[in-house]
Design a protein around this motif. Sequence first.
Motif, PDB file in Angstrom:
ATOM      1  N   ARG A 238      -7.745   3.200  14.293  1.00  0.00           N
ATOM      2  CA  ARG A 238      -8.051   2.640  12.973  1.00  0.00           C
ATOM      3  C   ARG A 238      -9.553   2.547  12.749  1.00  0.00           C
ATOM      4  O   ARG A 238     -10.046   2.832  11.644  1.00  0.00           O
ATOM      5  CB  ARG A 238      -7.413   1.253  12.820  1.00  0.00           C
ATOM      6  CG  ARG A 238      -5.914   1.256  12.575  1.00  0.00           C
ATOM      7  CD  ARG A 238      -5.437  -0.165  12.304  1.00  0.00           C
ATOM      8  NE  ARG A 238      -5.975  -0.671  11.034  1.00  0.00           N
ATOM      9  CZ  ARG A 238      -6.272  -1.948  10.806  1.00  0.00           C
ATOM     10  NH1 ARG A 238      -6.100  -2.858  11.757  1.00  0.00           N
ATOM     11  NH2 ARG A 238      -6.732  -2.326   9.634  1.00  0.00           N
ATOM     12  N   VAL A 239     -10.274   2.132  13.770  1.00  0.00           N
ATOM     13  CA  VAL A 239     -11.735   2.068  13.657  1.00  0.00           C
ATOM     14  C   VAL A 239     -12.306   3.464  13.414  1.00  0.00           C
ATOM     15  O   VAL A 239     -13.192   3.655  12.567  1.00  0.00           O
ATOM     16  CB  VAL A 239     -12.366   1.449  14.924  1.00  0.00           C
ATOM     17  CG1 VAL A 239     -13.892   1.595  14.880  1.00  0.00           C
ATOM     18  CG2 VAL A 239     -11.988  -0.020  15.058  1.00  0.00           C
ATOM     19  N   MET A 240     -11.798   4.443  14.148  1.00  0.00           N
ATOM     20  CA  MET A 240     -12.269   5.814  13.962  1.00  0.00           C
ATOM     21  C   MET A 240     -12.007   6.305  12.542  1.00  0.00           C
ATOM     22  O   MET A 240     -12.875   6.937  11.924  1.00  0.00           O
ATOM     23  CB  MET A 240     -11.608   6.742  14.984  1.00  0.00           C
ATOM     24  CG  MET A 240     -12.099   6.549  16.417  1.00  0.00           C
ATOM     25  SD  MET A 240     -11.256   7.624  17.599  1.00  0.00           S
ATOM     26  CE  MET A 240     -11.790   9.250  17.031  1.00  0.00           C
ATOM     27  N   ASP A 241     -10.816   6.007  12.027  1.00  0.00           N
ATOM     28  CA  ASP A 241     -10.494   6.408  10.650  1.00  0.00           C
ATOM     29  C   ASP A 241     -11.467   5.776   9.660  1.00  0.00           C
ATOM     30  O   ASP A 241     -11.949   6.428   8.724  1.00  0.00           O
ATOM     31  CB  ASP A 241      -9.067   6.010  10.294  1.00  0.00           C
ATOM     32  CG  ASP A 241      -8.015   6.872  10.985  1.00  0.00           C
ATOM     33  OD1 ASP A 241      -8.376   7.975  11.455  1.00  0.00           O
ATOM     34  OD2 ASP A 241      -6.844   6.446  11.056  1.00  0.00           O
ATOM     35  N   GLN A 242     -11.773   4.490   9.879  1.00  0.00           N
ATOM     36  CA  GLN A 242     -12.680   3.804   8.957  1.00  0.00           C
ATOM     37  C   GLN A 242     -14.118   4.304   9.118  1.00  0.00           C
ATOM     38  O   GLN A 242     -14.852   4.428   8.133  1.00  0.00           O
ATOM     39  CB  GLN A 242     -12.627   2.294   9.192  1.00  0.00           C
ATOM     40  CG  GLN A 242     -13.331   1.481   8.122  1.00  0.00           C
ATOM     41  CD  GLN A 242     -12.731   1.688   6.744  1.00  0.00           C
ATOM     42  OE1 GLN A 242     -11.519   1.579   6.552  1.00  0.00           O
ATOM     43  NE2 GLN A 242     -13.563   2.006   5.766  1.00  0.00           N
ATOM     44  N   LEU A 243     -14.526   4.602  10.342  1.00  0.00           N
ATOM     45  CA  LEU A 243     -15.859   5.165  10.571  1.00  0.00           C
ATOM     46  C   LEU A 243     -16.004   6.516   9.872  1.00  0.00           C
ATOM     47  O   LEU A 243     -17.081   6.854   9.368  1.00  0.00           O
ATOM     48  CB  LEU A 243     -16.139   5.314  12.065  1.00  0.00           C
ATOM     49  CG  LEU A 243     -16.496   4.043  12.829  1.00  0.00           C
ATOM     50  CD1 LEU A 243     -16.632   4.353  14.327  1.00  0.00           C
ATOM     51  CD2 LEU A 243     -17.791   3.425  12.300  1.00  0.00           C
ATOM     52  N   GLU A 244     -14.923   7.276   9.855  1.00  0.00           N
ATOM     53  CA  GLU A 244     -14.952   8.561   9.149  1.00  0.00           C
ATOM     54  C   GLU A 244     -15.180   8.339   7.664  1.00  0.00           C
ATOM     55  O   GLU A 244     -15.992   9.031   7.033  1.00  0.00           O
ATOM     56  CB  GLU A 244     -13.646   9.314   9.386  1.00  0.00           C
ATOM     57  CG  GLU A 244     -13.503  10.606   8.588  1.00  0.00           C
ATOM     58  CD  GLU A 244     -14.518  11.676   8.969  1.00  0.00           C
ATOM     59  OE1 GLU A 244     -14.722  12.599   8.156  1.00  0.00           O
ATOM     60  OE2 GLU A 244     -15.113  11.589  10.067  1.00  0.00           O
TER      61      GLU A 244
END
Length: 263
Positions: A238-244
């Motif tokens: 989820r963090v990776m998705d938001q960082l993207e």
Amino acid sequence: METIDEVISKMDKIVFDCQQTASRIGFFAILYRRVTIRIKEGIINKEFEDNARMEKLDIIFAQRFFDAYNLYLEAKQPSKSWFCAFETAEKSGTTILQHLLLGINAHINLDLGIAAVETMKNGNLLDIKNDFDKINIILSELVDGVKSNLSKVSPIFGFLIKFANGKDEVLLNFSIQIARDGAWKFANEYAIAANLDQALNNRDLSILKIGNKIAKPGRRLSVITKFISWTEWKSVPRVMDQLEVISKENMPLQLSFNKLETA
């Protein structure tokens, strides 16, 4: 690899693998992929002094990350700077920003100077200086944008950043501009070194010290970073998705050339 498209394809795979394994290495991989995509756009739009040379630099630069990442997965020893970043990614209690800066530390402070020298192996290193700086401008502007919007995944950090008044680097004692200047100084030293392996090893040890300070910033700051990390999103995918999303929204559309003149 022969093209920047191949670099982006490999980055896609690393990002996917990190999402599947919930590896925090993916935080830096997301950021780095976005920088690479921006460099590709810059090459297409002929924003660099030598666009073909920039593609070569990008490929050599990225290969150092790929090599370090693969060595780590194979339980072999990458550079000490990268090992610090990868090892810290396995531990809890460390903030998202720390993981991003650990990757940047290894890649800019160690890898970029080496990549510049290898790119200009039969030429004058000074010729690549402006394009070298442009990579750092892209990264710096993206990181500034990401930090300003980290409250979406890191509420307490988002609260603190509002009161930092542009001095937020003191939280972890890391400045991308200082890293850029140090990387260029090292590139010039590395280009004339009598023993390249020894020069690389000495530099790696120096950058490891910076990495250790980012990962373990002292008793007082460690308490603060641990508190921040406890409030951050726990799901790595989820963090990776938001960082993207954040990195895409904050990618500079046009290089700030005036920063080259004033830096």
